[in-house]
Design a protein around this motif. Structure first.
Motif, short mmCIF file in Angstrom:
data_model
loop_
_atom_site.label_atom_id
_atom_site.label_comp_id
_atom_site.label_asym_id
_atom_site.label_seq_id
_atom_site.Cartn_x
_atom_site.Cartn_y
_atom_site.Cartn_z
N GLY A 148 -45.07 24.19 -44.49
CA GLY A 148 -44.32 23.94 -43.29
C GLY A 148 -43.89 24.93 -42.52
O GLY A 148 -43.14 24.85 -41.68
N ARG A 167 -40.61 20.11 -40.82
CA ARG A 167 -41.78 19.94 -41.29
C ARG A 167 -41.90 20.54 -42.95
O ARG A 167 -42.54 20.16 -43.81
CB ARG A 167 -42.66 21.20 -40.70
CG ARG A 167 -42.95 20.76 -39.36
CD ARG A 167 -44.32 21.59 -39.05
NE ARG A 167 -44.40 21.74 -37.24
CZ ARG A 167 -45.40 21.91 -36.83
NH1 ARG A 167 -46.55 22.32 -37.41
NH2 ARG A 167 -45.41 21.89 -35.49
N ALA A 171 -43.29 18.93 -45.92
CA ALA A 171 -44.58 19.42 -46.72
C ALA A 171 -44.13 19.69 -48.14
O ALA A 171 -45.33 19.86 -49.09
CB ALA A 171 -44.72 20.89 -46.01
#
Ligand code: ADP
Ligand code: ASP
Ligand code: MG
Length: 466
Positions: A148, A167, A171
């Protein structure tokens, strides 16, 4: 659920088989605290990679010349750890292709430079994870961009994009439960999927980004000195370790030259109020330095840092007198030419700024000359005395002036921030070491670093998450 601890190991901490063994042992000792490991490239490898890219451009491709030393450096470590020599084969083959490509197209862009530089961390994370598995830890190597870390396009000095924390948090679900991730510091990818780097020394910043994204209980920076010290021990051999440093002081220290932390490291930690600890891989039972948001102490000189290889740009114009808009014009040009300013000092008709020598200022200076008298002083260095409340501590400036005056060292510029943590001066680079040692003697000669005892004790019990 246990909050993860991010453990970042720098270049020397992964620079030899012995160092990796030592670092892996440190991770093993923390295995109950959900370690999330971030690694730098083996020491000097990033420099070797960058030199290879330049050679490929200038001299054409030679596998032996360009990959030989890099591969050998890693294979010596792999062999010393008794690991499979094949663990870096894919990376080496890909690196070879990139370097060959540079020699073919005879072009080395910042994009390709970052791609080449990324292999250091990619190889070290594979070696570190394999070495951890060898002692029974369930470790797995990851590239930061697969977890991420998404950045802007600013190759060589990329910045994470808003939304990167989310993110990353999403992730990390690819990490098998119970596994210890060993993640590449320094690198990310932009939204086009191209590899970027966060700036030299940027693995500290990577560690802090992961720490903030994962809500870590602590971010540990494992390095080759006992913590943040009262000065760079390479310049001042009797520098002492500082027990506790505030986020603000740590930022200033890093920004004004203390290489022990990358200047951006503190921001993510500050965002989420996560304590940062700087520790010595080669003296793991040492206390290290704890960096915290709120450090209650007053009038305290914490450390002296310095930065060499800087320019001073003097901008002089009678038009500045009682006029508004002049400073706007000056700093707009710095912005247009993307030249960051470190220190600023102004008088009625003069603005002096310092700039890191790695930036090309020639075009900027040409432009400034269109409306002001400009002189550029080269071979200058800045020294910063850092500490909370130092502005109100009587005599800091006076001590600096009188000590350097005694040594016949001319102070060419001074700058003091309203934030009350930093008094900086600029001198000729040739007198730097002498000046730093003298000032260290002046401020720390007989002084014992004060630490807010209660905060340290509490944090050392691992209870501090604030
Ligand atoms: P790593 O590879 O672990 O990231 P660095 O070489 O980037 O390590 O940073 C550690 C070095 O920072 C130390 O070896 C030391 O020489 C230097 N340094 C500069 N100023 C300071 C300071 N005030 N305190 C501690 N170390 C400092
Ligand atoms: N390997 C990178 C460098 O040498 C990043 C780091 O060490 O933090 O700059
Ligand atoms: Mg570093």
């Amino acid at each position: 659920m246990v909050a993860v601890i991010v453990m970042k190991f720098g270049g020397t901490s992964v620079g030899s088989a012995e160092s990796i063994r030592q670092s892996v042992g440190i991770v093993a000792a923390s295995k109950g605290r959900a370690p999330f490991v971030v690694v730098s490239a083996l020491s000097e490898v990033t420099d070797l990679l960058l030199a290879s890219a330049r050679k490929a451009l200038e001299r054409g491709f030679s596998a032996k010349e360009m990959i030989g030393a890099i591969e050998e450096r890693h294979q010596t470590v792999i062999q010393g750890l008794g690991l499979d020599p094949g663990i870096i084969s894919e990376d080496v083959a890909e690196l070879e292709q990139v370097l060959f490509g540079i020699s073919l197209v005879k072009e080395l862009t910042t994009r390709t430079t970052d791609y080449v530089a990324s292999f250091g961390e990619r190889m070290s994370s594979n070696i570190f994870a394999a070495s951890a598995r060898k002692i029974g830890l369930s470790a797995q190597a990851f590239n930061a961009y697969d977890l991420g870390v998404v950045t802007d396009q600013n190759f060589g000095n990329a910045e994470i994009l808003p939304g990167a924390y989310q993110r990353i948090a999403a992730a990390v679900s690819v990490i098998p439960k119970g596994a210890i991730p060993v993640v590449t510091g320094f690198i990310g990818k932009n939204e086009q999927g191209e590899v970027t780097t966060l700036g030299r020394g940027g693995s500290d910043y990577s560690a802090a980004i992961f720490g903030a994204a994962l809500g870590a209980g602590e971010i540990q920076i494992w390095t080759d000195v006992d913590g943040v010290m009262t000065a760079d021990p390479r310049i001042v051999p009797d520098a002492r370790t500082v027990d506790v440093v505030s986020f603000e002081e740590a930022s200033e220290l890093a920004y004004f030259g203390a290489k022990v932390l990358h200047p951006k490291t503190i921001l993510p930690a500050l965002d989420r109020n996560i304590p940062v600890r700087v520790l010595n891989t080669f003296n793991p039972s040492g206390k290290g330095t704890l960096i915290l948001k709120n450090v209650a102490r007053k009038e305290h000189v914490t450390a002296i840092t310095s930065k060499n290889k800087i320019y001073v740009i003097n901008i002089n114009s009678a038009r500045m007198l009682r006029a508004y808009g002049f400073l706007y014009h000056v700093f707009k040009l710095f912005n247009d030419y993307k030249v960051p300013v470190d220190l600023v000092s102004t008088s009625e008709v003069n603005v002096s700024v310092t700039v890191d020598k790695s930036f090309d200022v020639s075009k900027l200076v040409e432009k400034l000359k269109e409306f002001a008298n400009v002189s550029v002083l080269e071979d200058r260095a800045s020294i910063s005395v850092i500490g909370m409340g130092i502005k109100s501590r009587p005599g800091v400036g006076g001590k600096i002036f009188s000590m350097l005056g005694k040594l016949g060292i001319n102070i060419e510029m001074t700058s003091q921030s309203y934030a009350d943590v930093n008094v900086s001066i600029v001198i000729n680079e040739s007198r730097l070491a002498e000046a730093v040692r003298a000032l260290h003697g002046e401020f720390f000669g007989a002084q014992v670093a004060q630490a807010p005892v209660a905060a340290v004790a509490k944090a050392r019990q691992g209870k501090l998450k604030a």
